[in-house]
Design a protein around this motif. Structure first.
Motif, PDB file in Angstrom:
ATOM      1  N   GLU A 220       0.815  -1.214   0.000  1.00  9.55           N
ATOM      2  CA  GLU A 220       0.000   0.000   0.000  1.00  9.55           C
ATOM      3  C   GLU A 220       0.844   1.258   0.000  1.00  9.55           C
ATOM      4  O   GLU A 220       0.462   2.285  -0.583  1.00  9.55           O
ATOM      5  N   GLU A 221       2.009   1.201   0.638  1.00 13.83           N
ATOM      6  CA  GLU A 221       2.826   2.415   0.752  1.00 13.83           C
ATOM      7  C   GLU A 221       3.314   2.923  -0.595  1.00 13.83           C
ATOM      8  O   GLU A 221       3.460   4.137  -0.798  1.00 13.83           O
ATOM      9  N   TYR A 222       3.538   2.025  -1.546  1.00 14.99           N
ATOM     10  CA  TYR A 222       4.003   2.455  -2.866  1.00 14.99           C
ATOM     11  C   TYR A 222       2.873   3.114  -3.656  1.00 14.99           C
ATOM     12  O   TYR A 222       3.115   4.017  -4.453  1.00 14.99           O
ATOM     13  N   VAL A 223       1.647   2.670  -3.447  1.00 13.31           N
ATOM     14  CA  VAL A 223       0.501   3.319  -4.096  1.00 13.31           C
ATOM     15  C   VAL A 223       0.316   4.721  -3.540  1.00 13.31           C
ATOM     16  O   VAL A 223       0.084   5.683  -4.290  1.00 13.31           O
ATOM     17  N   ARG A 224       0.434   4.872  -2.228  1.00 14.09           N
ATOM     18  CA  ARG A 224       0.309   6.197  -1.621  1.00 14.09           C
ATOM     19  C   ARG A 224       1.405   7.136  -2.126  1.00 14.09           C
ATOM     20  O   ARG A 224       1.146   8.313  -2.424  1.00 14.09           O
ATOM     21  N   ARG A 225       2.609   6.634  -2.235  1.00 12.94           N
ATOM     22  CA  ARG A 225       3.723   7.475  -2.676  1.00 12.94           C
ATOM     23  C   ARG A 225       3.568   7.864  -4.142  1.00 12.94           C
ATOM     24  O   ARG A 225       3.838   9.010  -4.515  1.00 12.94           O
TER      25      ARG A 225
ATOM     26  N   LEU B 232      -0.720  10.355  -1.861  1.00  8.46           N
ATOM     27  CA  LEU B 232      -1.828  10.228  -0.923  1.00  8.46           C
ATOM     28  C   LEU B 232      -1.304  10.290   0.509  1.00  8.46           C
ATOM     29  O   LEU B 232      -0.279   9.676   0.835  1.00  8.46           O
ATOM     30  N   ASP B 233      -1.985  11.045   1.358  1.00  4.52           N
ATOM     31  CA  ASP B 233      -1.564  11.132   2.754  1.00  4.52           C
ATOM     32  C   ASP B 233      -2.158   9.970   3.545  1.00  4.52           C
ATOM     33  O   ASP B 233      -2.931   9.169   3.033  1.00  4.52           O
ATOM     34  N   GLU B 234      -1.809   9.918   4.818  1.00  2.00           N
ATOM     35  CA  GLU B 234      -2.244   8.806   5.655  1.00  2.00           C
ATOM     36  C   GLU B 234      -3.731   8.856   5.963  1.00  2.00           C
ATOM     37  O   GLU B 234      -4.319   7.844   6.363  1.00  2.00           O
ATOM     38  N   THR B 235      -4.350  10.029   5.803  1.00  2.00           N
ATOM     39  CA  THR B 235      -5.777  10.132   6.096  1.00  2.00           C
ATOM     40  C   THR B 235      -6.641   9.541   4.975  1.00  2.00           C
ATOM     41  O   THR B 235      -7.825   9.254   5.204  1.00  2.00           O
ATOM     42  N   THR B 236      -6.081   9.348   3.786  1.00  2.00           N
ATOM     43  CA  THR B 236      -6.829   8.762   2.680  1.00  2.00           C
ATOM     44  C   THR B 236      -6.947   7.257   2.897  1.00  2.00           C
ATOM     45  O   THR B 236      -5.946   6.558   3.025  1.00  2.00           O
ATOM     46  N   LYS B 237      -8.165   6.781   2.916  1.00  2.00           N
ATOM     47  CA  LYS B 237      -8.410   5.367   3.168  1.00  2.00           C
ATOM     48  C   LYS B 237      -8.351   4.583   1.866  1.00  2.00           C
ATOM     49  O   LYS B 237      -9.048   4.900   0.900  1.00  2.00           O
TER      50      LYS B 237
ATOM     51  N   GLU C 191      -8.570   0.882  -4.069  1.00  2.00           N
ATOM     52  CA  GLU C 191      -9.575   1.874  -4.431  1.00  2.00           C
ATOM     53  C   GLU C 191      -9.596   2.993  -3.402  1.00  2.00           C
ATOM     54  O   GLU C 191      -9.428   2.750  -2.204  1.00  2.00           O
ATOM     55  N   TRP C 192      -9.805   4.229  -3.889  1.00  2.00           N
ATOM     56  CA  TRP C 192      -9.961   5.374  -2.998  1.00  2.00           C
ATOM     57  C   TRP C 192     -10.596   6.528  -3.794  1.00  2.00           C
ATOM     58  O   TRP C 192     -10.208   6.811  -4.912  1.00  2.00           O
ATOM     59  N   ALA C 193     -11.595   7.135  -3.262  1.00  2.00           N
ATOM     60  CA  ALA C 193     -12.221   8.352  -3.789  1.00  2.00           C
ATOM     61  C   ALA C 193     -12.467   8.285  -5.290  1.00  2.00           C
ATOM     62  O   ALA C 193     -12.154   9.217  -6.039  1.00  2.00           O
ATOM     63  N   GLY C 194     -13.013   7.180  -5.765  1.00  2.00           N
ATOM     64  CA  GLY C 194     -13.317   7.050  -7.175  1.00  2.00           C
ATOM     65  C   GLY C 194     -12.152   6.665  -8.052  1.00  2.00           C
ATOM     66  O   GLY C 194     -12.300   6.560  -9.275  1.00  2.00           O
ATOM     67  N   ASN C 195     -10.986   6.456  -7.483  1.00  3.42           N
ATOM     68  CA  ASN C 195      -9.796   6.027  -8.222  1.00  3.42           C
ATOM     69  C   ASN C 195      -9.514   4.559  -7.923  1.00  3.42           C
ATOM     70  O   ASN C 195      -9.906   4.034  -6.872  1.00  3.42           O
ATOM     71  N   LYS C 196      -8.797   3.931  -8.833  1.00  4.95           N
ATOM     72  CA  LYS C 196      -8.533   2.502  -8.670  1.00  4.95           C
ATOM     73  C   LYS C 196      -7.252   2.114  -9.383  1.00  4.95           C
ATOM     74  O   LYS C 196      -6.964   2.590 -10.479  1.00  4.95           O
ATOM     75  N   VAL C 197      -6.495   1.223  -8.756  1.00  4.17           N
ATOM     76  CA  VAL C 197      -5.300   0.626  -9.346  1.00  4.17           C
ATOM     77  C   VAL C 197      -5.473  -0.882  -9.288  1.00  4.17           C
ATOM     78  O   VAL C 197      -5.707  -1.448  -8.211  1.00  4.17           O
TER      79      VAL C 197
END
Length: 256
Positions: free
Chosen positions: A61-66, A70-75, A88-94
């Protein structure tokens, strides 16, 4: 008196031991599995498929955030796809997947599958044709009597002799590099060739998917977002390179 009582009670105890377990026993309520009954014990533990980890666990997950800042508050919600897994997060997807449940048995087979899927090459026979042998070059001149007059090697011209260095010509004492195991990717259809990623890679702007061949692996990274195609391509390539580094370090196997 005590000894006589024990002798009389002994047959009763034997009957109690041999009686079947009551139907209320939880062990009797389990349904037998015909699939499990036919499976040899230990096969799953020794199978390569069983040791092959999910691609999202390998990526992390950390590589997707980087990559997506994305900050730590994004679920991030992890999902299981039919061909892999996703974040998945806020309408985005990998979506991350491998071209096969486990690595292919050889680089040749992986490239064959990659070219068939993304290079527009038709399916061909997996075996190369065998050239017919020429008796004049394999057995030498006709014999007279019981022994050959000269050997096939002596009659062959020097330029036609086979050497072990045919693929490694030498120039000023330096051995040339062996030819690459895989060819270069080419742009075909809606697949755009991408250089310097794995052994060969293509980008599909219509689906936001990056497909990479690396050794005997096929890596697929799909980015579904509202970003421009160039941004999605850059981020998909970045995640694919992370997976390549982890595969190089044999991190695709589960730590049992």
């Amino acid at each position: 008196m005590k000894i006589k009582s024990l002798i009389l009670a002994f047959p009763v105890l034997c009957l109690a031991c041999s009686s079947p377990a009551p139907t209320t026993d939880p062990a009797n309520q389990m349904d037998a599995s015909p699939v499990l009954a036919k499976q040899v014990a230990g096969v799953t533990a020794l199978s390569t498929d069983a040791n092959y980890d999910e691609p999202c666990n390998i990526l992390g997950e950390e590589y997707v955030r980087r990559t997506f800042n994305l900050d730590e508050t994004t679920k991030l919600e992890e999902s299981i796809e039919h061909s892999g897994c996703g974040f998945e997060w806020a309408g985005n997807k990998v979506i991350v997947s491998f071209g096969g449940k486990r690595p292919y048995s050889s680089t040749f087979l992986a490239e064959y599958t990659f070219d068939k899927l993304f290079q527009g090459k038709p399916a061909i026979a997996m075996t190369e044709p065998v050239e017919a042998a020429n008796d004049s070059t394999t057995s030498g001149p006709e014999t007279e009597g019981t022994n050959a007059e000269t050997s096939a090697e002596a009659t062959a011209p020097e330029a036609g002799k086979h050497t072990t260095a045919d693929n490694h010509p030498q120039h000023a004492g330096v051995t040339a590099a062996a030819p690459a195991l895989t060819g270069h990717a080419v742009s075909t259809g809606h697949f755009e060739a991408v250089s310097n990623v794995g052994d060969k890679a293509v980008w599909d702007a219509s689906t936001g998917a990056m497909h990479v061949l690396f050794n005997n692996h096929i890596i697929n990274v799909t980015v579904e977002s509202k970003d421009k195609a160039d941004v999605k391509k850059e981020r998909a390539q970045s995640l694919a390179e992370v997976l390549i580094d982890k595969i190089s370090e044999n991190e695709y196997a589960k730590r049992l």
